[in-house]
Design a protein around this motif. Structure first.
Motif, short mmCIF file in Angstrom:
data_model
loop_
_atom_site.label_atom_id
_atom_site.label_comp_id
_atom_site.label_asym_id
_atom_site.label_seq_id
_atom_site.Cartn_x
_atom_site.Cartn_y
_atom_site.Cartn_z
N ASP A 172 24.17 -33.18 80.08
CA ASP A 172 23.27 -32.11 80.48
C ASP A 172 23.44 -30.92 79.54
N GLY A 173 22.32 -30.35 79.09
CA GLY A 173 22.36 -29.23 78.17
C GLY A 173 22.68 -27.92 78.86
N ALA A 174 23.17 -26.95 78.07
CA ALA A 174 23.50 -25.63 78.60
C ALA A 174 23.44 -24.59 77.49
N VAL A 175 23.25 -23.35 77.87
CA VAL A 175 23.32 -22.21 76.96
C VAL A 175 24.39 -21.26 77.49
N LEU A 176 25.28 -20.85 76.61
CA LEU A 176 26.29 -19.85 76.92
C LEU A 176 25.83 -18.51 76.38
N ALA A 177 25.89 -17.47 77.18
CA ALA A 177 25.67 -16.10 76.71
C ALA A 177 27.04 -15.46 76.51
N ARG A 178 27.26 -14.99 75.30
CA ARG A 178 28.59 -14.49 74.92
C ARG A 178 28.52 -13.03 74.50
N ILE A 179 29.55 -12.28 74.87
CA ILE A 179 29.65 -10.87 74.54
C ILE A 179 30.81 -10.68 73.56
N ALA A 180 30.58 -9.88 72.52
CA ALA A 180 31.62 -9.63 71.53
C ALA A 180 31.49 -8.21 70.99
N ALA A 181 32.59 -7.69 70.48
CA ALA A 181 32.53 -6.40 69.78
C ALA A 181 31.61 -6.52 68.57
N SER A 182 31.65 -7.65 67.92
CA SER A 182 30.65 -8.06 66.92
C SER A 182 30.92 -9.52 66.60
N HIS A 183 30.02 -10.12 65.85
CA HIS A 183 30.23 -11.49 65.40
C HIS A 183 30.49 -11.56 63.90
N LEU A 184 30.97 -10.45 63.33
CA LEU A 184 31.36 -10.45 61.92
C LEU A 184 32.61 -11.30 61.75
N ARG A 185 32.59 -12.16 60.76
CA ARG A 185 33.67 -13.10 60.53
C ARG A 185 34.16 -12.97 59.09
N VAL A 186 35.34 -13.52 58.83
CA VAL A 186 35.77 -13.65 57.44
C VAL A 186 34.70 -14.39 56.65
N GLY A 187 34.12 -15.42 57.28
CA GLY A 187 33.07 -16.19 56.63
C GLY A 187 31.82 -15.39 56.32
N SER A 188 31.56 -14.31 57.07
CA SER A 188 30.42 -13.44 56.77
C SER A 188 30.61 -12.80 55.40
N PHE A 189 31.84 -12.34 55.13
CA PHE A 189 32.14 -11.71 53.84
C PHE A 189 32.17 -12.75 52.72
N GLN A 190 32.64 -13.94 53.02
CA GLN A 190 32.64 -14.99 52.00
C GLN A 190 31.22 -15.35 51.59
N TYR A 191 30.32 -15.39 52.56
CA TYR A 191 28.92 -15.74 52.32
C TYR A 191 28.27 -14.74 51.38
N VAL A 192 28.47 -13.45 51.66
CA VAL A 192 27.86 -12.40 50.85
C VAL A 192 28.54 -12.31 49.48
N ALA A 193 29.88 -12.42 49.46
CA ALA A 193 30.59 -12.33 48.18
C ALA A 193 30.19 -13.46 47.25
N ALA A 194 29.99 -14.66 47.81
CA ALA A 194 29.62 -15.80 46.98
C ALA A 194 28.25 -15.62 46.35
N ALA A 195 27.38 -14.85 47.02
CA ALA A 195 26.04 -14.59 46.47
C ALA A 195 26.08 -13.60 45.32
N GLY A 196 27.18 -12.83 45.23
CA GLY A 196 27.38 -11.95 44.09
C GLY A 196 26.63 -10.64 44.12
N ASP A 197 26.06 -10.26 45.26
CA ASP A 197 25.32 -9.01 45.35
C ASP A 197 26.25 -7.93 45.89
N LEU A 198 26.75 -7.07 45.00
CA LEU A 198 27.74 -6.07 45.37
C LEU A 198 27.17 -5.04 46.34
N THR A 199 25.89 -4.77 46.24
CA THR A 199 25.27 -3.80 47.14
C THR A 199 25.30 -4.29 48.58
N VAL A 200 24.96 -5.56 48.79
CA VAL A 200 24.98 -6.13 50.14
C VAL A 200 26.41 -6.21 50.66
N LEU A 201 27.34 -6.59 49.79
CA LEU A 201 28.75 -6.68 50.20
C LEU A 201 29.25 -5.32 50.66
#
Length: 476
Positions: A172-201
């Motif tokens: 049976d399917g389900a949806v979880l609603a989750r609360i967080a201070a934010s969903h920023l992750r180490v992987g968020s920074f890796q994603y932007v850094a790998a793209a090489g755009d210093l302004t976005v980083l």
């Protein structure tokens, strides 16, 4: 997507506005027959939401993302990550959506996020869905962590969708609603850094500083201060995990938050018999994320965070590496200090006990716990009553000479944790339509330090035959 009529619900879209490069506008899939399974009423009130309204059709529509207030801008977040040490440049919210941000009753900005809301362009071939069992597991374990005062994302609700989910069997399917201070992750920074755009980083880092570490903005080097702040917060978080025997199970860099909240409760579990090599996750065949490896893995993940920040820390990359390396070297010291303070509290040792004496006592105890295969949680709770097994007699005699504070020990050593056999029993009942065992276990683990008559089985270790074959699964 229809509009919820309750105009008191305001969903901001700060992340989507400030970082459109990593925020893909998307909508939740329709749910054929949504049915609320569990609602975190105290959390709803904390968020300024009316629990009665959330139980209404419009409220349930919000909780599955199909009926949103005007102005909402739901997005799937992009991120990358090292998964079991292997680099994956594009991950992201494949079955999740950030609906937006709420300002809670304490004026804190909180993310409202869904899991299981349907495929997004980040899905990588997955169906974008979630099943009832894994979503209830996240609800249960995250609430246990909250009750144990461990920083964590929290579940607001689990809603059954009425849609079948196909895994090894049909679920049976389900949806979880989750609360967080934010969903920023180490992987968020890796994603932007790998793209090489210093302004976005730089915008991403400024966003993280503003939301989580505003003092860093006043530092001489704000981005180095951000790194140092995350290192310190994660060092304390992992120490708290270790003190209660928690095993995350999948400590990939995309599962490490910048806020230092525990996130993504997939194949998580609590250790029974003490053993640093304990692994429950079915996908961790090498034991990379075993209980005892968690501090070292956290340090490794933080090194990846530092690498992503290097262009911001200094223009001279050699100098940036020097500064980041010095910051990273503090992790072990900070983690050890937090863990040692926690162990002293678990043993009731006052400030008059010298550090060297306490450390020797702790090290000897851990060796005994491992050799005797003693249940970790039960041992410390019994110890808070002054009771130990015969094999610990000599050690206990030395411990008692230090005049431990038993009353303070009972405030930090839980009676109840979401024991693996009870969680599995509860989820089996819930997936069969019986939520009573779930609700009862939730009640128990929500007050983990208060021993209560009639709940004895919730404090008992798992049967030996259960522990020998138990595995957890990620639910995707």
């Amino acid at each position: 997507m229809s509009i919820a009529p309750d105009t008191t619900v305001v969903l901001g879209h700060r992340f989507a506005t400030e970082l459109p490069e990593v925020a893909l506008r998307w909508q939740a899939e329709p749910t054929p027959a949504p049915r609320l399974l569990v609602l975190n009423e105290s959390l709803a009130i904390e968020l300024g939401l009316d629990p009665a309204w959330l139980r209404s059709p419009d409220g349930i529509g919000l909780l599955v993302g199909t009926r949103l207030p005007a102005g909402a801008q739901p997005v799937a977040q992009g991120y990358a990550g090292h998964q079991f040490g292997g680099w994956v440049p594009r991950l992201g919210d494949g079955r999740a959506l950030l609906l937006g941000e709420l300002v809670d009753t304490k004026q804190r900005l909180r993310d409202l996020h869904l899991k299981g809301s349907g495929r997004t362009p980040f899905a990588r071939g997955g169906d974008g869905l979630a099943a009832v069992g894994p979503m209830l597991r996240e609800y249960l374990v995250s609430e246990a962590m909250h009750a144990l005062a461990i920083p964590t994302t929290r579940a607001l609700s689990v809603v059954a969708t009425g849609r079948a989910v196909h895994r090894e069997t049909t679920l049976d399917g389900a949806v979880l609603a989750r609360i967080a201070a934010s969903h920023l992750r180490v992987g968020s920074f890796q994603y932007v850094a790998a793209a090489g755009d210093l302004t976005v980083l730089r915008r991403l880092a400024d966003h993280a500083i503003s939301r989580h570490y505003p003092a860093a903005a006043r530092a001489d080097n704000p981005y180095l201060a951000l790194l140092e702040s995350v290192i310190a917060a994660q060092a304390e978080l992992i120490a708290r995990w270790m003190l209660v025997g928690f095993i995350h199970g999948v400590m990939n860099t995309d599962n490490m938050t910048i806020s230092a909240e525990t996130i993504d409760y997939g194949p998580c579990a609590f250790m029974d018999a003490f053993d640093p090599k304990t692994v429950f996750s079915s996908i961790d065949s090498s034991g990379r994320y075993a209980y005892g490896n968690q501090p070292a893995i956290a340090a490794w993940n933080l090194a990846r965070f530092a690498e992503a920040l290097l262009p911001l820390i200094a223009d001279d990359q050699e100098h940036a590496v020097t500064l980041a390396t010095a910051a990273l070297q503090d992790f072990s010291k900070l983690h050890t200090a937090s863990w040692s303070a926690g162990m002293r509290a678990k043993l009731g040792l006052g400030e008059n006990v010298e550090d060297a004496v306490a450390q020797h006592l702790i090290e000897e105890l851990l060796e005994l716990l491992e050799s005797e295969r003693v249940d970790y949680t039960s041992f410390f709770r019994r110890l808070s009553r002054g009771t130990v097994e015969p094999a610990f007699g000599t050690w206990a005699a030395r411990w008692r000479t230090l005049d431990p504070d038993l009353a303070s020990m009972q405030r930090v050593n839980p009676v109840y944790i979401p024991r693996n056999h009870l969680v599995e029993e509860t989820l089996a009942a819930a997936t069969a339509g019986d939520m009573e065992p779930f609700n009862r276990l939730l009640t128990v683990i929500s007050s983990p330090y208060d021993e209560r008559s009639g709940f004895e089985r919730y404090a008992d270790p798992a049967p030996d035959e259960f522990g020998r074959c138990f595995q957890t699964f990620c639910g995707t």
